[in-house]
Design an enzyme around this catalytic site. Structure first.
Site, PDB file in Angstrom:
ATOM      1  N   LEU A 165       0.764  -1.299   0.006  1.00 42.16           N
ATOM      2  CA  LEU A 165       0.339   0.051   0.040  1.00 42.16           C
ATOM      3  C   LEU A 165       1.034   1.104  -0.010  1.00 42.16           C
ATOM      4  O   LEU A 165       0.333   2.516   0.335  1.00 42.16           O
ATOM      5  CB  LEU A 165      -1.100   0.068   1.285  1.00 42.16           C
ATOM      6  CG  LEU A 165      -1.653  -1.100   1.277  1.00 42.16           C
ATOM      7  CD1 LEU A 165      -2.641  -1.350   2.601  1.00 42.16           C
ATOM      8  CD2 LEU A 165      -2.776  -1.122   0.001  1.00 42.16           C
ATOM      9  N   GLY A 166       2.187   1.038  -0.439  1.00 40.90           N
ATOM     10  CA  GLY A 166       3.058   2.250  -0.476  1.00 40.90           C
ATOM     11  C   GLY A 166       3.359   2.914   0.922  1.00 40.90           C
ATOM     12  O   GLY A 166       3.830   4.243   0.795  1.00 40.90           O
ATOM     13  N   SER A 167       3.441   2.078   1.933  1.00 42.72           N
ATOM     14  CA  SER A 167       3.987   2.739   3.313  1.00 42.72           C
ATOM     15  C   SER A 167       5.679   3.093   3.030  1.00 42.72           C
ATOM     16  O   SER A 167       5.880   4.319   3.667  1.00 42.72           O
ATOM     17  CB  SER A 167       3.953   1.798   4.241  1.00 42.72           C
ATOM     18  OG  SER A 167       4.849   0.755   4.177  1.00 42.72           O
ATOM     19  N   SER A 168       6.379   2.563   2.482  1.00 44.31           N
ATOM     20  CA  SER A 168       7.821   3.017   2.235  1.00 44.31           C
ATOM     21  C   SER A 168       7.897   4.321   1.388  1.00 44.31           C
ATOM     22  O   SER A 168       8.590   5.375   1.787  1.00 44.31           O
ATOM     23  CB  SER A 168       8.692   1.945   1.577  1.00 44.31           C
ATOM     24  OG  SER A 168       8.093   0.843   1.544  1.00 44.31           O
ATOM     25  N   ASP A 179       5.197   4.829  -7.178  1.00 44.04           N
ATOM     26  CA  ASP A 179       4.697   4.901  -5.759  1.00 44.04           C
ATOM     27  C   ASP A 179       5.061   6.392  -5.142  1.00 44.04           C
ATOM     28  O   ASP A 179       4.269   6.974  -4.766  1.00 44.04           O
ATOM     29  CB  ASP A 179       5.609   3.877  -4.938  1.00 44.04           C
ATOM     30  CG  ASP A 179       5.089   2.435  -4.699  1.00 44.04           C
ATOM     31  OD1 ASP A 179       4.201   2.152  -5.818  1.00 44.04           O
ATOM     32  OD2 ASP A 179       5.138   1.633  -3.877  1.00 44.04           O
TER      33      ASP A 179
HETATM   34  O1  PMV Z   1       4.263  -2.910  -2.426  1.00 43.27           O
HETATM   35  P1  PMV Z   1       4.618  -1.274  -2.630  1.00 43.27           P
HETATM   36  O2  PMV Z   1       3.579  -0.649  -2.380  1.00 43.27           O
HETATM   37  O3  PMV Z   1       6.010  -0.985  -2.381  1.00 43.27           O
HETATM   38  O4  PMV Z   1       4.741  -1.271  -4.463  1.00 43.27           O
HETATM   39  C1  PMV Z   1       5.938  -1.758  -5.303  1.00 43.27           C
HETATM   40  C2  PMV Z   1       5.489  -1.664  -6.553  1.00 43.27           C
HETATM   41  C3  PMV Z   1       6.548  -2.346  -7.643  1.00 43.27           C
HETATM   42  O5  PMV Z   1       6.439  -2.340  -8.939  1.00 43.27           O
HETATM   43  C4  PMV Z   1       6.604  -3.866  -7.339  1.00 43.27           C
HETATM   44  C5  PMV Z   1       7.897  -1.689  -7.592  1.00 43.27           C
HETATM   45  C6  PMV Z   1       7.942  -0.389  -8.052  1.00 43.27           C
HETATM   46  O6  PMV Z   1       8.893   0.414  -7.452  1.00 43.27           O
HETATM   47  O7  PMV Z   1       7.197   0.268  -9.032  1.00 43.27           O
END
Ligand code: PMV
Length: 318
Positions: free
Chosen positions: A87-90, A133
């Site tokens: 969900l993009g917490s990082s 993200d």
């Molecule tokens: O899992 P999340 O929220 O960090 O999303 C990662 C998305 C990826 O396509 C797997 C990596 C990226 O940087 O695009």
């Protein structure tokens, strides 16, 4: 003390393949991460009371380096975005921290500069990344990333021979998404590495990435037309391809399958390996119930246009 916030996000189409320059679409969700920063006389930088460490606070360490603050800081975060959940917490912690640190220094960088710094930090900490993200967290709303420059262009990012044009995307106003968190913590970095290694030694994996790219391009047209039936079919297809690419999880497959009964379509969202799935539906209560019955944690996700935001500034009071 300065406090900034940034939203989480869900990827509607194209995760993983976007790292290799394919199209992807994400939307910011109404769950946020708040980061407060202040100078400290403790002699040591702390994050939520703990001494800062590369191991546990990689994104924060890199954000401090980028903004080039050398004095000790007190950093506090709070969030209702599950971490390691796709969900993009990082990205949210990276962008909110960058925003707060710049403001603490009395700087007011452009949105594009913060998004770029955030992207470079994710590349460094995760090994590889796409800008989807960090751009979504910074700008809010819907974000479309493509190898081509299209309408509503925001900015371009380049890295290691791949380039991404970042745009404001368009999604139907009547779109309802239910998120189902599996409860399985799955950090992004190992999954991105797994796909990179798979693609490096296997043409079949590279074919999957190309096929995801085709599905997503069609998904974008369906989103623009507001054709939810077709969007749903393509989400299902995108999920199957991600499963073949090795980034699904039995719990994700079970939640995707179960919500199919009441949805246009469903797929994992983010890095996978656990984390979360999304379902596109006009019966959100039914989908949420079935996700709970299968052991997932559901929430109906509202979209937000609020990207990186200054919440409080007790230092540069104007
Ligand atoms: O899992 P999340 O929220 O960090 O999303 C990662 C998305 C990826 O396509 C797997 C990596 C990226 O940087 O695009």
């Amino acid at each position: 003390m300065v406090t900034c916030s940034a939203p989480g996000k869900v990827i509607l189409f194209g995760e993983h393949a976007v790292v290799y320059g394919k199209t992807a679409v994400a939307v910011a969700i109404d769950r946020r991460l708040y980061c407060s920063v202040e100078r400290s006389d403790d002699g040591q930088t702390r994050v939520n009371g703990h001494p800062i460490s590369e191991t546990y606070h990689g994104y924060t360490v890199e954000a401090i380096r980028k903004v080039d603050i050398r004095e000790p800081l007190n950093i506090t975060t709070s969030s209702d975005i599950y971490s390691g959940a796709g969900l993009g917490s990082s990205a949210a912690v990276t962008i909110a921290t960058l925003g707060a640190l710049h403001r603490l220094k009395g700087e007011a960088p452009e949105e594009e500069d913060v998004a770029r710094q955030g992207f470079h930090i994710e590349c460094k900490v995760q090994g590889s990344a796409s800008p989807i993200d960090t751009s979504t967290c910074t700008h809010g709303g819907a974000i479309l990333v493509s190898s081509k420059k299209l309408r509503n262009f925001l900015w371009k990012m380049e890295r290691g021979g791949t380039s991404w044009n970042v745009h404001e995307g368009s999604v139907p106003g009547d779109m309802t998404l239910v998120v189902g968190y599996t409860g399985v913590h799955a950090p992004t970095s190992p999954l991105v590495t797994r796909v990179r290694n798979f693609c490096a030694r296997n043409t079949f994996a590279r074919d999957m990435v190309n096929e995801i790219g085709e599905v997503v391009d069609e998904g974008c047209s369906a989103l623009e037309r507001g054709d939810l039936e077709r969007v749903g079919e393509l989400m299902n297809r995108n999920h199957k391809l991600l499963k073949i690419l090795g980034v699904s999880h039995p719990k994700l497959d079970s939640l995707v399958k179960a919500s199919g009964k009441y949805s246009y379509g469903a797929k994992l969202t983010g890095a996978g390996g656990g984390g979360s799935m999304i379902a596109l539906t006009d019966r959100p209560e039914k989908v949420a119930k079935i996700i709970s019955l299968r052991g997932g944690v559901p929430f109906v996700s509202g979209l937000t246009h609020k990207g990186l935001s200054l919440e409080k500034d007790m230092i540069n009071i104007q």
